[in-house]
Design a protein around this motif. Structure first.
Motif, short mmCIF file in Angstrom:
data_model
loop_
_atom_site.label_atom_id
_atom_site.label_comp_id
_atom_site.label_asym_id
_atom_site.label_seq_id
_atom_site.Cartn_x
_atom_site.Cartn_y
_atom_site.Cartn_z
N SER A 17 1.69 -3.37 4.13
CA SER A 17 1.72 -3.23 5.59
C SER A 17 0.31 -3.10 6.17
CB SER A 17 2.55 -2.00 5.98
OG SER A 17 1.95 -0.82 5.46
N HIS A 18 -0.64 -2.65 5.34
CA HIS A 18 -2.02 -2.46 5.77
C HIS A 18 -2.94 -3.12 4.76
CE1 HIS A 18 0.06 0.70 7.99
NE2 HIS A 18 -1.01 0.88 8.74
N LEU A 19 -4.11 -3.53 5.25
CA LEU A 19 -5.14 -4.08 4.38
C LEU A 19 -6.49 -3.52 4.79
CD1 LEU A 19 -3.28 -6.78 5.52
CD2 LEU A 19 -4.31 -7.72 3.46
N THR A 20 -7.32 -3.18 3.81
CA THR A 20 -8.72 -2.91 4.10
C THR A 20 -9.46 -4.21 3.80
OG1 THR A 20 -8.88 -1.95 1.88
CG2 THR A 20 -8.71 -0.44 3.71
N VAL A 47 -6.68 -2.96 8.69
CA VAL A 47 -5.78 -3.85 9.44
C VAL A 47 -4.35 -3.38 9.27
CG1 VAL A 47 -4.92 -6.21 9.67
CG2 VAL A 47 -7.34 -5.80 9.17
N ASP A 48 -3.68 -3.13 10.37
CA ASP A 48 -2.25 -2.84 10.39
C ASP A 48 -1.56 -4.13 10.80
OD1 ASP A 48 0.34 -2.05 10.84
OD2 ASP A 48 -0.15 -0.37 12.16
N LYS A 49 -0.87 -4.77 9.87
CA LYS A 49 -0.28 -6.07 10.16
C LYS A 49 0.77 -6.00 11.27
CE LYS A 49 0.95 -7.55 6.04
NZ LYS A 49 1.32 -8.45 4.91
N ALA A 50 1.45 -4.85 11.38
CA ALA A 50 2.48 -4.72 12.41
C ALA A 50 1.89 -4.75 13.81
CB ALA A 50 3.26 -3.43 12.20
N GLY A 98 5.53 5.78 2.31
CA GLY A 98 5.91 4.64 1.47
C GLY A 98 5.21 3.33 1.79
N ALA A 99 4.26 3.34 2.73
CA ALA A 99 3.55 2.10 3.06
C ALA A 99 2.70 1.64 1.88
CB ALA A 99 2.66 2.32 4.28
N ARG A 100 2.60 0.33 1.72
CA ARG A 100 1.76 -0.26 0.68
C ARG A 100 0.49 -0.81 1.33
NH1 ARG A 100 5.08 0.97 -2.86
NH2 ARG A 100 7.28 0.38 -2.87
N VAL A 101 -0.62 -0.59 0.66
CA VAL A 101 -1.92 -0.96 1.21
C VAL A 101 -2.62 -1.90 0.24
CG1 VAL A 101 -4.11 -0.12 2.13
CG2 VAL A 101 -2.04 1.30 2.33
N ALA A 102 -3.17 -2.97 0.77
CA ALA A 102 -3.90 -3.95 -0.06
C ALA A 102 -5.39 -3.81 0.20
CB ALA A 102 -3.44 -5.37 0.26
N GLU A 134 -4.09 -15.38 5.58
CA GLU A 134 -5.02 -16.15 6.40
C GLU A 134 -5.00 -15.61 7.83
OE1 GLU A 134 -4.43 -20.39 8.14
OE2 GLU A 134 -5.44 -20.66 6.20
N PHE A 135 -6.15 -15.22 8.34
CA PHE A 135 -6.27 -14.71 9.70
C PHE A 135 -6.83 -15.79 10.61
CE2 PHE A 135 -6.85 -10.94 6.96
CZ PHE A 135 -5.84 -10.13 7.46
N THR A 136 -6.22 -15.95 11.76
CA THR A 136 -6.71 -16.91 12.76
C THR A 136 -6.73 -16.23 14.12
OG1 THR A 136 -5.66 -18.72 11.52
CG2 THR A 136 -6.40 -19.20 13.76
N GLY A 137 -7.90 -15.76 14.50
CA GLY A 137 -8.02 -15.08 15.79
C GLY A 137 -7.22 -13.80 15.86
N ALA A 138 -7.16 -13.08 14.78
CA ALA A 138 -6.44 -11.80 14.77
C ALA A 138 -7.26 -10.76 15.51
CB ALA A 138 -6.17 -11.35 13.34
N VAL A 139 -6.69 -10.18 16.55
CA VAL A 139 -7.41 -9.21 17.39
C VAL A 139 -7.15 -7.80 16.87
CG1 VAL A 139 -7.68 -8.27 19.70
CG2 VAL A 139 -7.28 -10.73 19.38
N LEU A 140 -8.25 -7.10 16.57
CA LEU A 140 -8.17 -5.73 16.07
C LEU A 140 -8.81 -4.80 17.07
CD1 LEU A 140 -9.45 -6.33 12.39
CD2 LEU A 140 -7.12 -6.54 13.24
N PRO A 141 -8.37 -3.55 17.14
CA PRO A 141 -9.02 -2.59 18.03
C PRO A 141 -10.41 -2.23 17.52
CG PRO A 141 -7.38 -1.50 16.68
CD PRO A 141 -7.22 -2.97 16.43
N ALA A 142 -11.23 -1.70 18.37
CA ALA A 142 -12.60 -1.34 17.98
C ALA A 142 -12.60 -0.34 16.85
CB ALA A 142 -13.34 -0.77 19.19
N ASP A 143 -11.63 0.57 16.85
CA ASP A 143 -11.64 1.61 15.82
C ASP A 143 -10.99 1.15 14.51
OD1 ASP A 143 -8.99 1.61 16.56
OD2 ASP A 143 -8.97 3.66 17.31
N ALA A 144 -10.79 -0.14 14.35
CA ALA A 144 -10.38 -0.66 13.04
C ALA A 144 -11.56 -0.63 12.06
CB ALA A 144 -9.87 -2.10 13.18
N LEU A 145 -12.77 -0.54 12.60
CA LEU A 145 -13.96 -0.52 11.75
C LEU A 145 -14.01 0.77 10.94
CD1 LEU A 145 -16.69 -2.06 11.18
CD2 LEU A 145 -17.70 -0.54 12.89
#
Length: 592
Positions: free
Chosen positions: A176-179, A198-201, A117-121, A228-239
C-alpha cells in the motif's frame, strides 16, 4: 524452553514456531510454491500473530527494541518457508528509511498503518541500472514552493510530481506504501536523489500502474513486480528528510537491512541441514544407516560447524547495530557477504548427500529441499549483491589496517555485542555512519582476546587454533595494506574482502563462545569447546586458502571432533532440539 538462546528471543520465536507447525503443513507450502501463488493466507496468519509490530520501533508504538529478537523471528520463519519470510519481511525493509529520516508525523502515521497490516515496499532499483542507484532515472519535480524539509506543510498547492519506473520491487503491486528513491537534482551528483513516502491510495489511479509479476526460479509466490509513475502528484511532506539526502539515507538503512538478511540464510541453512540429517538417519544402505558412514558424518559435521559460524556472525552483527552502531558500515557489508555465501555452500554440499531427492519435487518431504535450495539462491542478491558489499568493504581497507595495527576496540560495545540474549541499549539511528571511524572492534580486539583466553585456561587445542587465527589475521591485514584505494578496486580486493568476512566470523564466534560458555554447561554443542573448535577449523581452512597458505595442521583428536559434531547435529534433529549453539528447538507438526 531451551537454554541455548535467550528468554526474550526464544519465547517469541518458540511461540511463532508452534503456530507455524500447527497451521502451515509442508504440503500446503509446497502447493503454494508449485502454483506460484502469493501466500495471502499464511501472511494473514503472521499479521494476526503480531509480527508487523516487530518492524515498528517502540517509540512509534511497536515492539522493535532488540534486533536479535527480530533475527530469531525471521530465522524461525525462514526455516519453515523462506518465501514467507521474504514476502512478509519486506515491510521492515520498506520502513527502515522512514524510521531514520522521517518526521515525527510521518513515522507515527506509517507506524499505525503497518501495525494495522499494511505492506510497504522499498522502491530503489530500476530497469537497466541494477545497484547503480546514482544512475536511476525516476524523477520527482517540485510543483510548488514547499520547504522540502520533510516537515508538516499546510500549503496544499506545494508538492512533487513523480515520474519513472521502479523494477523489480518486492511488494510493488500488493504494497500500500512505497519508499521511493527519485532524482531531484542534476544527474550523477551524489546529492541528486531524495526519498519520498508514497501512499498509493492517495494517488490518482491514472498516475500509476503496476508492472506484471516476474516469474522467479525461487520464492515463486513473492510479489516481485514493479510500478510505473506518470505524473503522480505527491504532497510536499512526502519527502523523507532533507532534499538531496536520499542516497545517504538509503546507505544507512541498508546497514540494518543487510545485517538482518543473515536471518534468511540461517533459517534456510538449518532447514536444509535438518532435512538432510533426518534422511541420513533413516536411509538404510547395505543394512547400515547412511548417517553411520564416515563421509556422511564429515559432511554433517562440516555443515553444522559452518552454520554455527554464520550464526555467530549474525548475532554479533545484529547486536552491533545497537552496541557498535558507528561500525555498522563495515559489519553489515561483512555479514551480508558472508552469510549467503557460506549457506549456499552448505546447501550445495548437503544436496550431494540427498542425491536425486535434492531436486525432486514430490518424493522426499514434499520436495522441501529443492525448494529451500532454489529460494535461498536469491538472498545473496538482496540489498546489494555479494560483490557490491565486498566493494563497500574494500573502500574501508585503509582504516581497517590502521585500526588493527593500533588495536583499536570499543570494549564496552564489544561486551554488549557478545552478551547474546540480553536486552541491548536502544538503537541510535543518528549514529549510523557512512564510513566507520573506528574500523571493526570485533576483528581488532582479536589479539587481545587471544591473550585473555590463554590466561583463562581455554583448552589447548583451541588455543592452537587461536594462535593460527592471529597469524592469518596479521597476514590478511598486511595484504589489505597493499591494496590501492579505488572506487572500483582490482579483483584482488574482492578476494581479500572475502577473507575478511571469514576472519570476522572467526573473531565473532570466539568472543561469543568466551562470553557465553558458562551458561551452557550441559549442552552437547558446548561441551569441551565442541562448536567453536569445529567452526574455527572450517573458517581457518578457508581463510588460509584465500591467502594461499597451507591449512593449519589437524588436531590430534580431529576425527573425534568430527564424530562428536555430527552426533550433536543428528541428536538435534532426532530430538527436535537446536542444531546450532544459539538456536531454538523445532516444534513438530502435530504440536500446537
Amino acid at each position: 524452553m531451551s537454554t541455548t538462546a535467550t528468554a526474550p528471543a526464544v519465547a517469541v520465536a518458540d511461540e511463532l514456531d508452534g503456530l507455524l507447525a500447527e497451521r502451515l503443513t509442508p504440503a500446503l507450502l509446497a502447493a503454494l510454491d508449485r502454483d506460484e501463488e502469493f501466500p495471502a493466507g499464511p501472511l494473514a496468519l503472521l499479521d494476526a500473530f503480531g509480527l508487523p509490530a516487530h518492524y515498528v520501533p517502540a517509540e512509534h508504538g511497536g515492539r522493535l527494541t532488540d534486533h536479535e529478537v527480530l533475527l530469531g523471528l525471521w530465522r524461525t520463519l525462514a526455516r519453515r518457508d523462506l518465501t514467507l519470510a521474504v514476502a512478509h519481511g519486506k515491510t521492515y525493509l520498506g520502513t527502515a528509511p522512514v524510521w531514520i529520516a522521517g518526521s515525527e508525523r510521518q513515522c507515527r502515521e506509517l507506524a499505525g498503518r503497518v501495525l494495522g497490516g499494511a505492506r510497504v515496499a522499498w522502491a530503489l532499483s530500476e530497469p537497466g541500472h541494477g545497484a547503480d542507484l546514482l544512475a536511476n532515472e525516476a524523477t520527482a519535480v517540485r510543483t510548488g514552493s514547499g520547504s522540502g524539509d520533510g516537515t508538516d506543510n499546510t500549503d496544499n498547492t506545494d508538492g512533487w510530481r513523480l515520474d519513472g519506473t521502479k523494477w523489480p520491487i518486492n511488494n510493488a503491486t500488493r504494497g500500500s506504501h512505497l519508499t521511493v528513491l527519485a532524482r531531484t537534482g542534476e544527474p550523477g551528483h551524489p546529492r541528486a536523489h531524495s526519498l519520498l513516502l508514497v501512499d498509493k491510495a492517495a494517488l490518482d489511479p491514472a498516475a500509476h500502474r503496476p508492472l506484471p509479476k516476474a516469474r522467479t526460479h525461487g520464492i515463486r509466490g513473492v510479489d516481485i513486480s514493479g510500478i510505473e509513475f506518470t505524473g503522480a502528484v505527491l504532497p510536499a511532506d512526502a519527502l523523507l528528510g532533507a532534499e538531496g539526502t536520499g542516497t545517504e539515507t538509503v546507505l544507512r538503512a541498508l546497514q540494518l537491512t543487510r545485517t538482518m538478511c543473515a536471518a534468511l540464510s540461517l533459517g534456510a541453512g538449518e532447514h536444509a541441514l535438518r532435512l538432510t540429517a533426518e534422511f541420513a538417519a533413516e536411509r538404510i544402505i547395505q543394512q547400515k544407516p547412511l548417517a553411520e558412514r564416515a563421509h556422511v558424518r564429515a559432511v554433517l559435521a562440516r555443515c553444522g560447524a559452518l552454520l554455527a559460524a554464520t550464526e555467530a556472525a549474525a548475532i554479533t552483527g545484529v547486536r552491533s547495530a545497537h552496541a557498535l552502531t558507528g561500525e555498522l558500515s563495515v559489519v553489515s557489508a561483512v555479514v551480508k557477504g558472508l552469510a549467503p555465501t557460506l549457506v549456499d555452500g552448505v546447501i550445495g554440499e548437503l544436496a550431494e548427500l540427498l542425491g536425486s531427492r535434492s531436486f525432486l519435487t514430490d518424493v522426499y518431504r514434499d520436495g522441501a529441499f529443492q525448494k529451500v535450495w532454489r529460494d535461498h539462491q536469491i538472498v545473496a542478491v538482496f540489498d546489494g549483491s555479494t560483490p557490491v558489499n565486498r566493494n563497500a568493504l574494500a573502500l574501508q581497507f585503509p582504516r581497517l589496517v590502521r585500526s588493527f595495527a593500533a588495536g583499536t576496540a570499543d570494549a564496552e560495545g564489544l561486551a554488549e555485542a557478545a552478551a547474546a540474549g540480553t536486552p541491548p541499549r536502544p538503537l541510535d539511528r543518528t549514529a549510523l555512519a557512512l564510513l566507520s571511524r573506528t574500523g571493526c572492534s570485533t576483528v581488532q580486539s582479536l589479539p587481545a582476546l587471544a591473550a585473555e583466553l590463554a590466561v583463562d585456561g581455554a583448552p589447548e587445542a583451541l588455543l592452537d587454533q587461536v594462535r593460527d587465527l592471529v597469524g592469518l589475521a596479521d597476514e590478511l591485514h598486511w595484504r589489505l595494506a597493499e591494496v590501492r584505494p579505488a572506487a572500483h578496486p582490482e579483483h584482488e580486493a574482492y578476494e581479500l574482502a572475502a577473507g575478511y568476512e571469514l576472519l570476522y566470523a572467526a573473531a565473532a564466534a570466539l568472543r561469543l563462545w568466551h562470553a557465553n560458555r558458562a551458561g551452557h554447561p550441559d549442552e552437547p554443542l558446548w561441551q569441551d569447546a565442541l562448536w567453536i573448535r569445529a567452526a574455527l577449523r572450517e573458517l581457518l581452512g578457508r581463510l588460509a586458502a584465500r591467502l594461499e597458505r597451507e591449512a593449519p595442521a589437524a588436531a590430534a583428536d580431529d576425527d573425534l571432533l568430527t564424530d562428536r559434531m555430527a552426533a550433536a547435529v543428528l541428536r538435534g534433529v532426532r530430538e527436535h532440539t537446536p542444531v546450532t549453539p544459539f538456536g531454538t528447538p523445532l516444534a513438530t507438526e502435530d504440536q500446537s
